[in-house]
Every structure is written in C-alpha cells, then in structure tokens.
Enzyme design. Structure first.
Site, PDB file in Angstrom:
ATOM      1  NE  ARG A   1      26.015  40.177   2.101  1.00 32.87           N
ATOM      2  CZ  ARG A   1      27.257  40.291   1.685  1.00 32.87           C
ATOM      3  NH1 ARG A   1      27.613  41.329   0.967  1.00 32.87           N
ATOM      4  NH2 ARG A   1      28.155  39.386   1.957  1.00 32.87           N
ATOM      5  CG  LEU A   2      26.244  44.914  -5.425  1.00 33.39           C
ATOM      6  CD1 LEU A   2      27.077  43.704  -5.801  1.00 33.39           C
ATOM      7  CD2 LEU A   2      25.534  45.456  -6.663  1.00 33.39           C
ATOM      8  CG  ASP A   3      30.079  44.026  -0.309  1.00 31.60           C
ATOM      9  OD1 ASP A   3      29.323  43.515   0.534  1.00 31.60           O
ATOM     10  OD2 ASP A   3      31.079  43.457  -0.759  1.00 31.60           O
ATOM     11  CE1 TYR A   4      27.000  53.463   1.776  1.00 32.51           C
ATOM     12  CE2 TYR A   4      29.395  53.570   1.863  1.00 32.51           C
ATOM     13  CZ  TYR A   4      28.165  54.191   1.928  1.00 32.51           C
ATOM     14  OH  TYR A   4      28.094  55.548   2.141  1.00 32.51           O
TER      15      TYR A   4
END
Length: 190
Positions: free
Chosen positions: A39-42
């Site tokens: 994932r990659l943060d918002y």
C-alpha cells in the site's frame, strides 16, 4: 503473468472501494481481479504495483523478501550530515528500531505539481532526499524524517525493487508481462 505499474496520485486510497466516497484505484484502472502489492498512504504518491497473482503479491510486499522501496522525500529544512547518518545507521521509533536506510541529498527533482501544493514558509527552506528502505511499517519514512527533526512535506515512491516509476504521470499506469514460472497452486487454478 501481468503486473501493472501505477502512479498513485496524492489523496487517493490504495484500494478499490471506499464507503466514504474518497478517490480509489477504481477511478484509474478498471482491470478485474487485480490487487495492490502493498500500500501507499492516502497522502503519499508514486509507484504502486498491482497484479492478480497472489504469490507475486507476497514476493513484492512481504518484508521477508527485502524488496527495497525508494522514495523522493521533500522535507522541512536542510538535514546536516549527522541527521543523514542517523538514517543510515537506523534509528529507534516508537515501534522499535529501523533497519539502516540508504539516503542521499537530491537536487529538486522534476515532479508533477501537487494539488494542493505543499505549504511553504518564507523563512524555512525545504530540501529533497532520496531514501531507500527494506521495511514498510506504517508511515515509516515520515516518522523517520520527523525523528531527525525534518518533517516530511511530500513523499513520492519512485521504485519497488527493480520496478521504476519512470515517466508515469499521476494517475497513469502501464502493464508489464513477467515471464516467470508459476507456482503449482497457480497452475492448478487454470
């Protein structure tokens, strides 16, 4: 096997659905059955890998396989050599010690403008670092730069292992075909 390299924009979730109506990957890529490998943060942007192969997702995302992740990080202030050495040596965060990072100063890279733009303060300069880690704890890079006294203002992941963001603009993606032997469990699903 197909692998999709996506430039996740700022303020987008690394998932395909959201009950709160925030932007998701479904707004950019409509290929059924693919999932992000990690994932990659918002509030982070950059390279996100997607595939329909669960074994490949595991090999990309699990820390056991030590895929280095490289980021361009705009920080508040100008870190001195001692601050950079702390990152290289590994430092202790609230959830324990980090592995040593590779870090170097970076001239301001050519990046797409961000909307909204990074805040600027007239009397506080900013600088850019290239930082590579082999872990992926929650908001780790941001916590590492804060620990050396230089909070992250902008975070762009540029590489995961040998895969590079290259010239993808925010919201763009490309497909790569990987020619690797499939695991016995994947072959039985055919």
């Amino acid at each position: 096997m197909n692998l999709y390299l996506l430039h996740k924009p700022y303020r987008m979730l690394s998932q395909f659905t959201d009950r709160e109506g925030r932007p998701t990957l479904a707004d950019l890529i409509a290929i059924p059955g693919i999932y992000p490998a990690g994932r990659l943060d918002y509030d982070s942007e950059g390279l996100l890998l997607l595939t329909d192969d669960g074994d490949l997702i595991q090999r990309i995302a699990h820390p056991r396989y030590k895929q280095p992740k490289t980021y361009w990080v705009q920080v508040e202030g100008i870190p001195d050599a001692r601050a950079l050495d702390r990152l290289r040596d590994g430092l202790t965060l609230k959830d324990g010690p980090t592995r040593p990072a590779k870090v170097r100063r970076l001239e301001k890279p050519k990046v797409s403008p961000r909307q909204p733009p990074v805040r600027s303060r007239r009397h506080i300069p900013t600088s850019w670092l290239e930082l590579s880690i082999q872990e992926g704890r929650n908001r780790q890079v941001r916590r590492m730069t804060a620990a050396i006294g230089h909070p992250t203002l902008r975070l762009i992941r540029t590489a995961i292992g040998s895969w590079r963001l290259e010239n993808l603009a925010p919201g763009q993606w490309r497909r790569e075909v990987l020619h690797a032997p499939r695991s016995p469990s994947a072959r039985s699903k055919r």
